[in-house]
Every structure is written in C-alpha cells, then in structure tokens.
Design a protein around this motif. Structure first.
Motif: not given
Length: 662
Positions: A4-6, A106-109, A132-136, A401-406
């Motif tokens: 994942p990219q954070v 990225p996956d999370l910002i 940002f379609a796949g970004t939280t 943080y792992a829960s936010l990357l789902k």
C-alpha cells in the motif's frame, strides 16, 4: 503484490520545525514502515536542511525507509486569485501528489486539521476527481487553528484568517474519516463544529523515539523540601499557564515551579505572555523561567520534578504528557480533550481536575503543596511507563491504519463520473446580445460535451443588428433553439430561458465563454449522486478576446463555494457558469434590477436558504475577459455600489411589503 501507498502530509516535520505535529509525523512514518510504503509531504522550507542532514547521516532524518518530498511554499506575490496562502498551498500539494503518483492517487492520505491543508484534496475527491477514486482521505485531529484562536481569546477578523477557518471547517466535513487518539477529542470537535463532520476513527499516536534522546529514569525520591512542579509548553493563554500562576500565587506555603516554553503574544491586547507572567509573579523566588534547552535534556528535566502540571483550557493528545509519564513523572491536568483518557489514576499515578481554571487548580494543588509527600509517595515510574506503552502500542496503531487501507465505502464522498440511468436532460441557456464573434465557439463547446443529453437555448436579448445574422447561421449548423425577447439585460434573459427549459438541470452560459468537454458530465454526476448538493461549478481559466490564456498567478477564478458565510461580502461561490437543479428556480431567480453580480446575488440567496453547491477544483471552462464586457466596464469600477445594491435587493425580497390587515 505491491505494498500500500500511504502519504502523510504536514507542513511541520521533526527535526526541522513545529511542535507536536512535526514529531507525530516523523514517528508515524516509522511505525507504518512495516505496513506500507510511506511518503511524507512537507513544506519546502526544510528542503536544504533535510539534504544537509541526510548527507551527514543524521539519525533524526532516518525515517525507516519513508521518503520525504516537498511542496513549494507560496510567496505572497504568487497568491494571484487564490484566497489565501493555505488555499494555494493545498492546491500545490495536490499537484505534487499528481506528479508523485502519475498512475492514480495513493491508498491513503493523511492531513492535519490545522489550517485546512487538505482542503483542495477533499474538494477534488468529493467532486469526483478520478485521481482520488481509490484513495481514502483522513484528517488527523491535532487542534484546529480556529480552536486555538478561540482558546487564545482572539478571533482575528482578517480576511485570510477567516478564509482559513472556513477551509478547516470544510475539510473536517468532507474528509472520509477523522482520526483521533481517544478521550473526549472527537466529542469536543462535534460540540465545537456541530455534528456535520466526517466519521471518526480511533487510531492512537505513536510515541516519539527520537534517537538522540536517551531514556530518562526517575531520580531517587527526595522526601524533603517543597513540592517541585514543572510546566512545559508555550507560554500561551490556551495552555492555562495564567490560571496556574493565579492558583499557585494564592498559596502562602512554599513550593517550586519551573516554566519551560516559548513566549507568545496571547496575553490581553496581544501582549507578551512571558512578560505578563513575570509581572504576575512579581519576582517571586518560587518561580523559575527556563529558556530553551536541548530536546535530549527535556525528559531528564521533567524527571527532576515531582509533578508535571499541564493546566490547558483544552488539549488534544499532547506528547508532553506521554513523555512526562515515560520519564516516570505523574501529571496533573483538567478533564478535557485527550487528558480524559491519557491520565487514568486507576492505571498509573496522575490527577484530573474536574475543569480548567485557577479555582479547580487551587483545589487540586492545595493538598499537594501542603504535603508534598502525597505526590512523592504515589510516584510509580513502572506503572506510568506501562500505561504509556499501552497507549502507544505500535502494533495497535498499525492495525488501525490497516483498517483504513481496506476498500472503503466511498458512496458519500466520491462520486462516479457517469450519471445513473435514465440520463437526465441538461438545458444550456445562452443569453445573447451582440456577441456574434464568440457565439459559435460557445455553442460548439456545448455540442462537444461528453455528456449525451443536452438541449441548447439561445436567448436573443433584443439584439437585431446586421451582425446578428450569426444567430441564424449558428441555428442552421447546430441543434439549438433561438428565442427572442425585448432587451432586458442578462438576468432577464437567463430567467426567460430557464422558463423555457425542459431539462432536470440548467446551465447558464455566457455567449463568449467556452466549456471544456467534460464540464457537464462531471457536474451532473455529482448532482445525481448527492441530493444535498444544489449546484455544481468549477474553477475557470481566463482567456483574452483571442482565446489566449492569461499567465500565472492570475490565470483563473478559483471559488470555494457558497457554503462559506464570506459569500455575503465577496463572491467566493462561483461564476454563473454552473449546473443547477431547475427546481431551484421555482423559488429563486436572477435579480433583474442588477446590471452585474446577479450570479453572486443568487448564490447568496441560496446560502441563506441552506442550499449549497460544490466547486470542482479544476479549470473545466474558460472565461473570456473583454475590455467592453459588462463586468469590466461596470462591475469592477462600481463594485462597492453594486454590492450595496445586492444587499438592498436581497433584503427587499425577504420582507412582505403588502398589507396583511384584513
């Protein structure tokens, strides 16, 4: 499978600048290293120093593999049409993200809440930006600038500061999640800002393990002498340091207080708080002011005292409390914010006052000043460190943080770029008066839209000169309907065209402006997905009469939306080029008595009615600036007069003038 990219964004980064936020960013990057590829995005202020320390192998800039990237900090002459320093900085941050991640966000910002650094990113994500379609997008609660100003007793009325407060508020609402560390933090934000905030997720702060700081051990207990207290933090109103002085100076018994922290101008009338405290102390020998000491010595300095007193009027999740307990020193603080959970007397020594203020501090400290042994006998460094370890467990933080990357449920924040079936009709209303040279380009830009269902109505506002044959020529080449009225002005032409519209949505377009191909599709997608959004517009690009774009920094108009109350004094809502729900015009209309600013007046009306729009932060249409246009010839020179006319006309509509007597 790729990791994942954070991205953790913050203008502050340890060891270069900032307080707790900078420390938090550095340590969070280290904790997340086993979980994801981490990029820290910080201000260009530190670029040269970072390169220097990296070349020297300084361990403080070893972030366990996380890379450091920089966002150019704007200079005042670069602000252009951005409303504030942070408005432009947040835009530059998004542009830097696009450069760093060319294949998509990225996956999370994670952004800090302070100063609304994530405003443009959340605005773009909510507006359906495919990047940002796949970004939280997460916003970490640290204490907003607005909360700081309130607690410091001075809400600055400067325009830029007010805009920054609005950017903060909107970012807290439009983020996917708000990260908080526990206690009463999230509840405090909801009490302060209201319930219309993003959902909260509890993820703790990791504890700073600055490699230059050695673990301090608690010194042997000294049963003799007065109670030794230390206050650490800025000499600042919101930190409650004046309350602490008022409480302690009321005691005639002996005690000792060390004050360690930078000065601020938060005393009444903007005076120095340090100087105010010195005057309050009046040379009392029991108080010692320390200037800055090396960071490596802070924990040892704390450990030389019996008690750390943190009397803040409100506090988020302060590192100083964690560091004090790790140094084996108990903490006394009010039951506010993060303190409500950080200090747990049942788990480790520490004391909570029921509320902030001098009176509560006097009640809590009085017995300790009279009998210092009460504090010294309760001191249990082992229990304190175990408590800190439980609150800062890296594995628990990584799980959060792992829960936010789902894959997240993004239905409330991200919209699809294709509207639902059946595809609603959009009516484009083009008022026309003598703009034959530009009309075809405007109409062609509508016909070229990627959106499939559009009708075009050109309203001839009493323009019947020889050159106006262009109307007939355009009507023969494009699927448009031309209707005419006696000359009544731009507002009247728009209103008339809207009465003839068949679409679910209407788009007023001036005859000399040009849409980019995706403008309507992007706007309709958002309107179809969100019933709470009543119109959608975007940034625009300025062009001259020949279609040549204007250069930076004044290359376009960048509104933020009519949700801001500042719309009452400046048009921060947008231009008339917007896709609006046609049903709005059952209750609202363009004011026909105005010769300019009619779009601003409408957006003000909608604001007062609680009907807000959204601005897509991309230049999706072109605004032609002509020296002879109504705005340039009348609007700009007569802005103050026109604003007063808008005020009067809106107020006139709010009053029932017809007699209601039987």
């Amino acid at each position: 499978m790729s990791r994942p990219q954070v991205v953790i964004a913050s203008r502050e980064l340890f060891p270069f600048g900032g307080g707790g936020i900078g420390t938090y960013i550095a340590q969070t990057a280290r904790v997340l290293a086993p979980l994801a590829d981490v990029t820290m995005l910080t201000a260009s202020w530190y670029r040269d120093k970072y390169a220097e320390l990296s070349a020297l192998g300084d361990p403080r800039v070893d972030y366990d593999g996380a890379r450091v990237e920089f966002v150019d900090v704007p200079e005042p002459h670069e602000y252009g049409t951005f409303y504030s320093h942070m408005h432009l900085y947040s835009h530059r941050l998004v542009e830097r993200l696009r450069a760093l991640f060319p294949d998509g966000g990225p996956d999370l910002i994670e952004f800090p809440d302070y100063l609304g650094e994530g405003f443009v990113a959340t605005q773009a994500r909510r507006g359906g930006d495919p990047f940002f379609a796949g970004t939280t997008i997460a916003v970490r609660l640290h204490t907003s600038a607005e909360m700081c100003e309130v607690l410091n007793g001075y809400l600055d009325r400067d325009f830029e500061r007010r805009i920054s407060r609005d950017l903060e508020r909107r970012t807290l609402r439009d983020a996917d999640v708000l990260l908080h560390a526990g206690g009463d933090i999230l509840a405090s934000y909801r009490r302060f800002y209201g319930d219309d905030l993003a959902p909260g997720v509890l993820v703790r702060h990791p504890l700073d393990d600055d490699p230059t700081t050695e673990q301090a051990t608690a010194p042997a207990t000294n049963e003799d002498g007065p109670l030794r207290m230390i206050y650490l933090g800025r000499c600042e109103r919101r930190k409650g340091v004046q309350d602490l002085f008022a409480a302690l100076l009321a005691f005639t018994a002996d005690w000792r207080l060390t004050v360690l922290g930078r000065d601020t101008d938060t005393a009444p009338l903007g005076r120095s708080m340090r100087r105010t405290l010195e005057l309050q102390a009046a040379g009392d020998h029991r108080i010692t002011f320390l200037d800055d000491i090396p960071r490596a010595d802070v924990r040892a300095t704390m450990a030389a005292h019996d008690l750390v007193v943190l009397p803040s009027r409100w506090e988020c999740w302060p590192y100083v409390a964690l560091e004090a307990m790790q140094a084996g020193v108990p903490v006394l603080a009010p039951r506010v914010g993060g303190f409500a959970e950080l200090i747990q007397p049942s788990a480790a020594p520490g004391w909570l006052t029921p509320r902030p203020g001098a009176e509560a501090l006097m009640a809590a400290l009085g017995p300790f000043v009279a009998e210092p042994a009460r504090v010294r006998s309760a001191r249990d460094p082992h229990a304190l460190r175990n408590h800190v370890a439980a609150l800062t467990d890296p594995d628990a933080i990584r799980r959060g943080y792992a829960s936010l990357l789902k894959p997240a449920d993004t239905t409330q924040k991200q919209v699809v770029t294709t509207p639902a079936d059946p595809v609603p009709l959009v009516t484009v209303v083009i008022p026309y008066y003598g703009l034959h040279a530009f009309l075809e380009e405007a109409v062609a830009s509508v016909v070229a839209q990627t959106y499939p269902r559009v009708e075009v109505i050109v309203v001839n506002d009493g323009s019947f000169g020889p050159a106006d044959v262009a109307l007939a020529e355009v009507a023969t080449r494009y699927p448009v309907r031309v209707i005419s009225q006696a000359n009544g002005g731009l507002s009247a032409a728009r209103n008339f065209g809207i009465t003839q519209a068949r679409g679910r949505y209407v788009l007023p377009l001036d005859a000399d402006n040009v849409l980019e191909p995706t403008f309507i599709a992007r706007c309709v997608a958002l309107l179809e997905a969100r019933e709470d959004i009543h119109f959608v517009t975007s940034w625009n690009r300025f062009i001259d009469p020949d279609g040549v774009p204007y250069p930076a920094p004044n290359e376009g108009y960048r509104p933020i939306g009519n949700w801001s109350a500042i719309v009452h004094e400046r048009n921060v809502a947008g231009d008339g080029t917007a896709v609006l729900r046609r049903r709005l015009f059952e209750q609202h209309h363009y004011l026909e008595d105005l010769t300019a600013f009619e779009d601003w007046a409408l957006y003000r009306e909608l604001h007062d009615a609680g009907r807000f729009g959204h601005v897509i932060p991309e230049m999706l249409w072109r605004y032609r600036i002509r020296p002879t246009s109504m705005l340039q010839a009348v609007g700009v020179p007569q802005e103050e007069r026109l604003q007063a006319e808008v005020d009067a006309l809106i107020r006139e509509q709010e009053v029932t003038w017809v007699s209601t007597n039987g």
